[in-house]
Design a protein around this motif. Structure first.
Motif, PDB file in Angstrom:
ATOM      1  N   ASP A  13       2.149   2.510  12.805  1.00 33.60           N
ATOM      2  CA  ASP A  13       1.799   1.153  13.275  1.00 33.60           C
ATOM      3  C   ASP A  13       0.307   1.004  13.513  1.00 33.60           C
ATOM      4  O   ASP A  13      -0.297  -0.015  13.179  1.00 33.60           O
ATOM      5  CB  ASP A  13       2.539   0.837  14.585  1.00 33.60           C
ATOM      6  N   LEU A  14      -0.280   2.043  14.129  1.00 30.95           N
ATOM      7  CA  LEU A  14      -1.713   1.943  14.432  1.00 30.95           C
ATOM      8  C   LEU A  14      -2.533   1.864  13.145  1.00 30.95           C
ATOM      9  O   LEU A  14      -3.401   0.999  13.000  1.00 30.95           O
ATOM     10  CB  LEU A  14      -2.176   3.143  15.276  1.00 30.95           C
ATOM     11  N   THR A  15      -2.263   2.769  12.200  1.00 34.56           N
ATOM     12  CA  THR A  15      -3.118   2.777  11.000  1.00 34.56           C
ATOM     13  C   THR A  15      -2.851   1.534  10.135  1.00 34.56           C
ATOM     14  O   THR A  15      -3.757   1.013   9.502  1.00 34.56           O
ATOM     15  CB  THR A  15      -2.970   4.089  10.205  1.00 34.56           C
ATOM     16  N   ARG A  16      -1.602   1.063  10.170  1.00 39.58           N
ATOM     17  CA  ARG A  16      -1.313  -0.189   9.441  1.00 39.58           C
ATOM     18  C   ARG A  16      -2.130  -1.331  10.048  1.00 39.58           C
ATOM     19  O   ARG A  16      -2.742  -2.126   9.341  1.00 39.58           O
ATOM     20  CB  ARG A  16       0.185  -0.502   9.500  1.00 39.58           C
ATOM     21  N   SER A  17      -2.179  -1.356  11.352  1.00 39.05           N
ATOM     22  CA  SER A  17      -2.928  -2.418  12.007  1.00 39.05           C
ATOM     23  C   SER A  17      -4.434  -2.261  11.764  1.00 39.05           C
ATOM     24  O   SER A  17      -5.151  -3.238  11.531  1.00 39.05           O
ATOM     25  CB  SER A  17      -2.591  -2.383  13.505  1.00 39.05           C
ATOM     26  N   LEU A  18      -4.905  -1.002  11.760  1.00 42.12           N
ATOM     27  CA  LEU A  18      -6.342  -0.786  11.485  1.00 42.12           C
ATOM     28  C   LEU A  18      -6.719  -1.290  10.096  1.00 42.12           C
ATOM     29  O   LEU A  18      -7.832  -1.756   9.868  1.00 42.12           O
ATOM     30  CB  LEU A  18      -6.691   0.700  11.623  1.00 42.12           C
ATOM     31  N   ARG A  19      -5.788  -1.196   9.157  1.00 41.86           N
ATOM     32  CA  ARG A  19      -6.078  -1.716   7.816  1.00 41.86           C
ATOM     33  C   ARG A  19      -6.462  -3.190   7.883  1.00 41.86           C
ATOM     34  O   ARG A  19      -7.366  -3.630   7.174  1.00 41.86           O
ATOM     35  CB  ARG A  19      -4.848  -1.558   6.907  1.00 41.86           C
ATOM     36  N   SER A  20      -5.788  -3.932   8.729  1.00 37.52           N
ATOM     37  CA  SER A  20      -6.167  -5.357   8.767  1.00 37.52           C
ATOM     38  C   SER A  20      -7.354  -5.594   9.690  1.00 37.52           C
ATOM     39  O   SER A  20      -8.122  -6.531   9.495  1.00 37.52           O
ATOM     40  CB  SER A  20      -4.980  -6.233   9.134  1.00 37.52           C
ATOM     41  N   GLU A  21      -7.555  -4.713  10.691  1.00 35.16           N
ATOM     42  CA  GLU A  21      -8.690  -4.920  11.607  1.00 35.16           C
ATOM     43  C   GLU A  21     -10.028  -4.543  10.956  1.00 35.16           C
ATOM     44  O   GLU A  21     -11.061  -5.156  11.216  1.00 35.16           O
ATOM     45  CB  GLU A  21      -8.498  -4.092  12.880  1.00 35.16           C
ATOM     46  N   LEU A  22     -10.012  -3.508  10.105  1.00 37.18           N
ATOM     47  CA  LEU A  22     -11.282  -3.002   9.565  1.00 37.18           C
ATOM     48  C   LEU A  22     -11.658  -3.633   8.228  1.00 37.18           C
ATOM     49  O   LEU A  22     -12.783  -3.485   7.767  1.00 37.18           O
ATOM     50  CB  LEU A  22     -11.212  -1.483   9.370  1.00 37.18           C
ATOM     51  N   LEU A  23     -10.688  -4.290   7.602  1.00 40.11           N
ATOM     52  CA  LEU A  23     -10.957  -4.838   6.273  1.00 40.11           C
ATOM     53  C   LEU A  23     -11.016  -6.359   6.339  1.00 40.11           C
ATOM     54  O   LEU A  23     -10.336  -6.970   7.171  1.00 40.11           O
ATOM     55  CB  LEU A  23      -9.857  -4.402   5.299  1.00 40.11           C
ATOM     56  N   THR A  24     -11.793  -6.949   5.436  1.00 41.26           N
ATOM     57  CA  THR A  24     -11.951  -8.407   5.478  1.00 41.26           C
ATOM     58  C   THR A  24     -10.961  -9.111   4.553  1.00 41.26           C
ATOM     59  O   THR A  24     -10.934 -10.321   4.477  1.00 41.26           O
ATOM     60  CB  THR A  24     -13.379  -8.807   5.077  1.00 41.26           C
ATOM     61  N   GLN A  25     -10.199  -8.362   3.789  1.00 38.88           N
ATOM     62  CA  GLN A  25      -9.161  -8.983   2.965  1.00 38.88           C
ATOM     63  C   GLN A  25      -7.910  -8.110   3.052  1.00 38.88           C
ATOM     64  O   GLN A  25      -7.982  -6.979   3.549  1.00 38.88           O
ATOM     65  CB  GLN A  25      -9.637  -9.100   1.514  1.00 38.88           C
ATOM     66  N   SER A  26      -6.798  -8.618   2.561  1.00 45.18           N
ATOM     67  CA  SER A  26      -5.555  -7.863   2.766  1.00 45.18           C
ATOM     68  C   SER A  26      -5.581  -6.580   1.939  1.00 45.18           C
ATOM     69  O   SER A  26      -6.087  -6.548   0.812  1.00 45.18           O
ATOM     70  CB  SER A  26      -4.341  -8.726   2.415  1.00 45.18           C
ATOM     71  N   TYR A  27      -5.039  -5.527   2.533  1.00 37.42           N
ATOM     72  CA  TYR A  27      -5.068  -4.196   1.921  1.00 37.42           C
ATOM     73  C   TYR A  27      -4.505  -4.221   0.507  1.00 37.42           C
ATOM     74  O   TYR A  27      -5.085  -3.658  -0.418  1.00 37.42           O
ATOM     75  CB  TYR A  27      -4.254  -3.238   2.808  1.00 37.42           C
ATOM     76  N   SER A  28      -3.399  -4.945   0.332  1.00 35.04           N
ATOM     77  CA  SER A  28      -2.732  -4.895  -0.977  1.00 35.04           C
ATOM     78  C   SER A  28      -3.528  -5.623  -2.063  1.00 35.04           C
ATOM     79  O   SER A  28      -3.326  -5.390  -3.252  1.00 35.04           O
ATOM     80  CB  SER A  28      -1.326  -5.486  -0.863  1.00 35.04           C
ATOM     81  N   SER A  29      -4.469  -6.461  -1.639  1.00 35.08           N
ATOM     82  CA  SER A  29      -5.235  -7.196  -2.659  1.00 35.08           C
ATOM     83  C   SER A  29      -6.468  -6.413  -3.123  1.00 35.08           C
ATOM     84  O   SER A  29      -7.239  -6.882  -3.955  1.00 35.08           O
ATOM     85  CB  SER A  29      -5.673  -8.550  -2.093  1.00 35.08           C
ATOM     86  N   ILE A  30      -6.684  -5.224  -2.578  1.00 35.57           N
ATOM     87  CA  ILE A  30      -7.937  -4.497  -2.867  1.00 35.57           C
ATOM     88  C   ILE A  30      -7.736  -3.468  -3.974  1.00 35.57           C
ATOM     89  O   ILE A  30      -6.770  -2.704  -3.958  1.00 35.57           O
ATOM     90  CB  ILE A  30      -8.438  -3.767  -1.593  1.00 35.57           C
ATOM     91  N   THR A  31      -8.653  -3.447  -4.929  1.00 38.25           N
ATOM     92  CA  THR A  31      -8.690  -2.344  -5.903  1.00 38.25           C
ATOM     93  C   THR A  31      -9.725  -1.368  -5.365  1.00 38.25           C
ATOM     94  O   THR A  31     -10.931  -1.578  -5.470  1.00 38.25           O
ATOM     95  CB  THR A  31      -9.119  -2.859  -7.302  1.00 38.25           C
ATOM     96  N   PHE A  32      -9.236  -0.305  -4.737  1.00 37.87           N
ATOM     97  CA  PHE A  32     -10.154   0.561  -3.995  1.00 37.87           C
ATOM     98  C   PHE A  32     -11.221   1.207  -4.872  1.00 37.87           C
ATOM     99  O   PHE A  32     -12.363   1.373  -4.458  1.00 37.87           O
ATOM    100  CB  PHE A  32      -9.356   1.605  -3.195  1.00 37.87           C
ATOM    101  N   SER A  33     -10.831   1.543  -6.109  1.00 38.84           N
ATOM    102  CA  SER A  33     -11.820   2.238  -6.958  1.00 38.84           C
ATOM    103  C   SER A  33     -13.021   1.345  -7.283  1.00 38.84           C
ATOM    104  O   SER A  33     -14.087   1.844  -7.640  1.00 38.84           O
ATOM    105  CB  SER A  33     -11.153   2.729  -8.236  1.00 38.84           C
ATOM    106  N   ASP A  34     -12.865   0.041  -7.130  1.00 37.64           N
ATOM    107  CA  ASP A  34     -14.014  -0.852  -7.366  1.00 37.64           C
ATOM    108  C   ASP A  34     -15.049  -0.754  -6.253  1.00 37.64           C
ATOM    109  O   ASP A  34     -16.130  -1.332  -6.357  1.00 37.64           O
ATOM    110  CB  ASP A  34     -13.563  -2.319  -7.441  1.00 37.64           C
TER     111      ASP A  34
END
Ligand code: LAN
Length: 671
Positions: free
Chosen positions: A196-217
């Motif tokens: 739960d914590l790391t899932r929540s950090l994904r939205s707190e630390l990122l400016t767009q939704s995690y699933s929409s990100i292509t990390f390698s870019d």
């Protein structure tokens, strides 16, 4: 500092002021004989530790959690709620994303007003995707980012033959010892399972939704404020080849296994040779994580790490922080002894016990043997050396060995009636043997080892937040420490390796001359900045009789400082001097830097008393009734961009400057 010490008789003369200072400072000596202090400044150390604790499911004592939270909130920038690379630096993604994460791990609510403020600054900077390599690495370990966002850290570099010019054994020791465990973890792509914590950090630390990100870019996305040293295009190309050719198509499972096994062998050697202290506060937590991954939570190695890591922690009025090393023991103790000599305290019976204990400490912490597999793990000769902190950590440093040796010679050889001989002549010769291995072809000396690789390796600097980190460089500070130690040793032992010492000194001083800039200054790499390097360089020149009276170069150096004396008599430069490489005037004069310039001018034999008198009366006016000086701006630096505190310098260098002045111009009243 609230010590409960009462006021001393007010100081009128320099030596009275120095006596009040040592009277205060003597109370800060620790039982083993050393001085210690907070060694904070960098704001990227606690995150490595706390993330390691968290992902290895190590219980964090409640007391530690409370005090770490207190410290981070105390150091949060009040204007924007962020944190920088170091305590005085502007908010960065690195500082803000990482320390925010620490606070969340330690239980702070995301809706706490201070956290909201931090988040809004982080988002303005572009969020965690725009952090530097180390931030991306730690957040991937935590499971908040995907490893695709981390530029590759291939352990197979360790399998190359030693003659290869880019082999990590040639890198500056701090870079290769961080690269080592990082490459092991990266190779495993190890990350903590999502919760739960790391899932929540994904939205707190990122400016767009995690699933929409292509990390390698985003491997090379970085906020400008974090990007002190932009990556070289050669490195970007190399990363591309590694990511899209080497890892997917060429790297067999056999190579992967061999690389990981060899990296693990080197990690174990580091753990063994430092009794799990490790070189520093970055590789310490990373080696811990490697032990956990490779051998599990019940392994001896992992448990020893967990027991040892708290040696980096320091508790102060603001809370608990992580020091830049496991302490400043040998360094500050050696300097304190030397300052006491300058102020004439070595013959005063009042200080005999204090100084004898300090000598005992140096005796205890001189390194007495080589490490296991010295050559296979690429370690520098160390029998007879001193490190910066303790024998247990056990890394030779050129200038720490030199300052330790000088302090020993002062007490044992200069004042043989007053102090016992604890360190034999043979052991001092061993220190000299180490120092004689330290010179580069240029004549200069570096920090832990002579330079092993080409400056072109800086093209592989992937850290982004630091400059000049990939290899050892020549430093006027380290070179001077070695020159002056050799010089002092020869006074008492003129027969030992005399020709080599003479040749070493001549070449080293020649390097110092060449390192001077046209404006008369020297750039300092370990203290801020020109005021620091200047006093060392002028000490080297004084050692070979080059002074204001006979040297245009020394006169130029003095003029550089005189032009910068402030109306109150002091000197002050900000940490920007280190970042930018040009003098950056501080609005307030600084006691420590003023003392450094006084020492510089006295070493140079500057003939006029007036500028020095004004400088010292400023230092004396700033002294408190109990002999203390208040903390001013941060004093130290590493890697050009990160500042680090040396709180004891405000005692050590004023005492030395006051003593030197009184010796030269007499002890008449200045106030
Ligand atoms: C230090 C502290 C002491 C310093 C002096 C002895 C003052 C210097 O003259 C030589 C270099 C040395 C030993 C030094 C090197 C780099 C250190 C260890 C540090 C500045 C303290 C912290 C820093 C270390 C690299 C911090 C961890 C960060 C990484 C980028 C790995």
């Amino acid at each position: 500092m609230d010590t409960g010490l009462s006021d001393l008789p007010p100081a009128k003369t320099p030596l009275e002021s120095a006596a009040n200072a040592i009277s205060f400072f003597s109370h800060l000596q620790y039982e083993p004989g050393n001085w210690a202090c907070e060694y904070g400044g960098p704001m990227f150390l606690l995150p490595g530790l706390v993330i390691t604790w968290y992902v290895t499911e190590t219980p964090i004592p409640r007391s530690h959690a409370i005090e770490i939270k207190n410290y981070l909130f105390a150091r949060q920038h009040s204007e924007d709620g962020g944190w920088g690379l170091h305590i005085e630096g502007d908010s960065t993604v690195f500082g803000t994303a990482m320390n925010y994460t620490v606070l969340r791990i330690l239980g702070v609510d995301a809706e706490d007003a201070r956290m909201r403020k931090a988040r809004s600054t982080l988002w303005k900077l572009g969020g965690a995707l725009r952090g530097p390599h180390w931030a991306k690495f730690w957040l991937s370990v935590l499971g908040v980012l995907d490893y695709d966002v981390v530029n590759p850290v291939p352990p197979e570099l360790w399998l190359m033959p030693d003659w290869v010019p880019v082999h990590p054994w040639r890198w500056w020791i701090h870079m290769r010892q961080v690269f080592l465990p990082m490459s092991f973890v990266y190779s495993r792509r190890w990350s903590y399972p999502l919760n739960d914590l790391t899932r929540s950090l994904r939205s707190e630390l990122l400016t767009q939704s995690y699933s929409s990100i292509t990390f390698s870019d985003h491997r090379n996305s970085i906020a400008p404020v974090d990007n002190y040293h932009p990556k070289n295009p050669v490195l970007i190309l190399l990363f591309w080849l590694l990511t899209y050719i080497w890892f997917p198509f060429l790297r067999t499972s056999y190579i992967k296994k061999r690389a990981e096994d060899h990296a693990w062998w080197l990690i174990e050697a580091e753990d063994h040779n430092t009794s799990f202290s490790n070189l520093g506060p970055v590789n310490g937590p990373m080696n811990t994580l490697c032990a956990y991954i490779r051998q599990g939570p019940d392994s001896y190695a992992f448990k020893e790490h967990i027991k040892t890591l708290p040696e980096f922690l320091w508790m102060k009025n603001e809370g608990m922080l992580m020091n830049g090393t496991n302490g400043v023991q040998v360094w500050d103790t050696s300097f304190t002894i030397q300052a006491c000599e300058s102020a004439g305290f070595c013959t005063d019976p009042k200080y005999r016990t204090m100084l004898t204990k300090a000598l005992e400490f140096l005796e205890d912490h001189q390194i007495r043997e080589e490490c296991r597999d010295q050559h296979k793990c690429y370690r520098q000769q160390r029998t007879g050396a001193w490190g910066f902190s303790t024998k247990k950590q056990g890394y030779t440093v050129s200038d720490c060995t030199s300052e330790g040796l000088k302090a020993t010679l002062i007490l044992q050889n200069r004042f043989p009636e007053q102090f016992p001989t604890l360190i034999s002549e043979k052991r001092m010769q061993e220190a000299i043997d180490v120092l004689l291995t330290m010179q580069n072809k240029s004549g200069g000396c570096a920090s832990y080892e002579p330079t092993r690789g080409s400056e072109c390796l800086e093209w592989l600097n992937a850290a982004e937040v630091f400059g000049r980190i990939m290899i050892e460089y020549d430093y006027p500070e380290c070179t001077t420490a070695v020159v002056t130690a050799l010089h002092m040793f020869q006074r008492y032992y003129p027969g030992y390796r005399a020709d080599e010492i003479a040749a070493f000194k001549a070449r080293a001083v020649d390097y110092i001359r060449r390192a001077q800039r046209p404006d008369g200054s020297w750039y300092g790499s370990w203290g801020i900045c020109f005021t620091y390097a200047g006093f060392f360089a002028l000490e080297s020149l004084a050692c070979v009789g080059e002074t204001h009276a006979n040297s245009e170069r020394v006169r130029r150096a003095c003029q550089f400082f005189l032009d910068k004396q402030m109306v109150d008599g002091g000197w002050g430069e900000t940490y920007k001097s280190c970042e930018l490489g040009v003098w950056s005037q501080h609005p307030e004069s600084q006691v420590v830097q003023t003392a450094w310039v006084v020492i510089a001018l006295l070493e140079a034999g500057y003939p006029e008393k007036e500028p020095l008198r004004r400088a010292l009366s400023l230092i004396m006016r700033r002294q408190m009734g109990n002999g203390e000086w208040k903390q001013e701006a941060i004093e130290g630096v590493f890697n050009k961009s990160c500042m680090i505190s040396y709180p004891n310098y405000k005692f050590i260098f004023p005492i030395k400057a006051l003593g030197m002045y009184a010796k030269r111009f007499g002890n008449e009243a200045l106030l």
